[in-house]
Write a protein that holds these residues in place. Structure first.
Motif, short mmCIF file in Angstrom:
data_model
loop_
_atom_site.label_atom_id
_atom_site.label_comp_id
_atom_site.label_asym_id
_atom_site.label_seq_id
_atom_site.Cartn_x
_atom_site.Cartn_y
_atom_site.Cartn_z
N HIS A 104 0.83 -1.20 0.00
CA HIS A 104 0.00 0.00 0.00
C HIS A 104 0.87 1.26 0.00
O HIS A 104 0.83 2.04 -0.93
CB HIS A 104 -0.95 -0.02 1.21
N CYS A 125 0.62 1.31 9.31
CA CYS A 125 0.39 2.61 8.67
C CYS A 125 -1.10 2.90 8.44
O CYS A 125 -1.58 3.96 8.79
CB CYS A 125 1.14 2.69 7.34
N HIS A 126 -1.79 1.97 7.82
CA HIS A 126 -3.22 2.14 7.55
C HIS A 126 -4.00 0.87 7.85
O HIS A 126 -5.00 0.57 7.21
CB HIS A 126 -3.45 2.55 6.08
N GLU A 127 -3.49 0.11 8.81
CA GLU A 127 -4.13 -1.13 9.26
C GLU A 127 -4.34 -2.11 8.11
O GLU A 127 -5.37 -2.75 8.00
CB GLU A 127 -5.43 -0.83 10.00
N PRO A 141 -6.49 -1.80 3.07
CA PRO A 141 -5.82 -0.93 2.10
C PRO A 141 -4.91 -1.60 1.06
O PRO A 141 -4.90 -1.14 -0.07
CB PRO A 141 -5.01 0.03 2.98
#
Length: 169
Positions: A104, A125-127, A141
């Motif tokens: 991602h 970072c964004h799960e 993500p």
């Protein structure tokens, strides 16, 4: 018949001399610059070398983080870079070596990095989440799975090489 010698005037002589000297000076200055610019192209590439990272007997079904160093050459800049992989044996006993780089945003994923998902790779970072096989969990993500490392086994030692995108594995 009389042969007529063509005389070179002082002006022509100076013009020829200065042009010749200027040409030699320009060539002397440009030759190192050209060599500097094309030198990386002329050197032999060593990418794709395999490095020993672990003993095969020490690899279990639980993913383990292994680190090793490689000598990296970027044009004329040489450096030592630490590489990382998640290595484990699958249910068939085959070795799986996954890149820890999230697809991602390029963050580092960890095994069991989240208390909510203890049997998955997790990107903080964004799960982003990945199954143990490296495939991305739908609805998170990352748009694709983790890359694989090429590997060889020699004399009971695991050697890792370059990464391959999941589609080529």
């Amino acid at each position: 018949m009389s042969e007529k010698k063509q005389q070179v005037s002082r002006r022509q002589f100076l013009n020829y001399t200065l042009t010749g000297v200027g040409g030699f000076m320009a060539a002397g200055m440009l030759a190192p610059m050209v060599r500097f610019a094309i030198d990386p192209v002329l050197t032999a590439q060593t990418s794709g070398d395999f490095k020993s990272v672990a003993n095969v007997d020490d690899i279990t079904e639980e993913p383990q983080r292994v680190d090793w160093e490689i000598d990296q050459v970027d044009a004329w800049y040489e450096s030592t870079v630490t590489k990382t992989a998640w290595v484990y044996k699958d249910e068939n006993g085959d070795i799986v070596a996954l890149s820890p780089i999230c697809k991602h945003l390029g963050c580092m994923v960890t095994w069991a990095g989240s208390e909510e998902y203890p049997d998955e790779f997790f990107c903080p970072c964004h799960e982003g989440r990945y199954y143990k096989s490296g495939e991305n969990v739908p609805g998170t993500p990352p748009s694709e799975g983790l890359d694989y490392y090429e590997y060889k086994i020699e004399n009971g030692s695991l050697l890792l090489g370059p990464t391959k995108p999941r589609g080529e594995a």
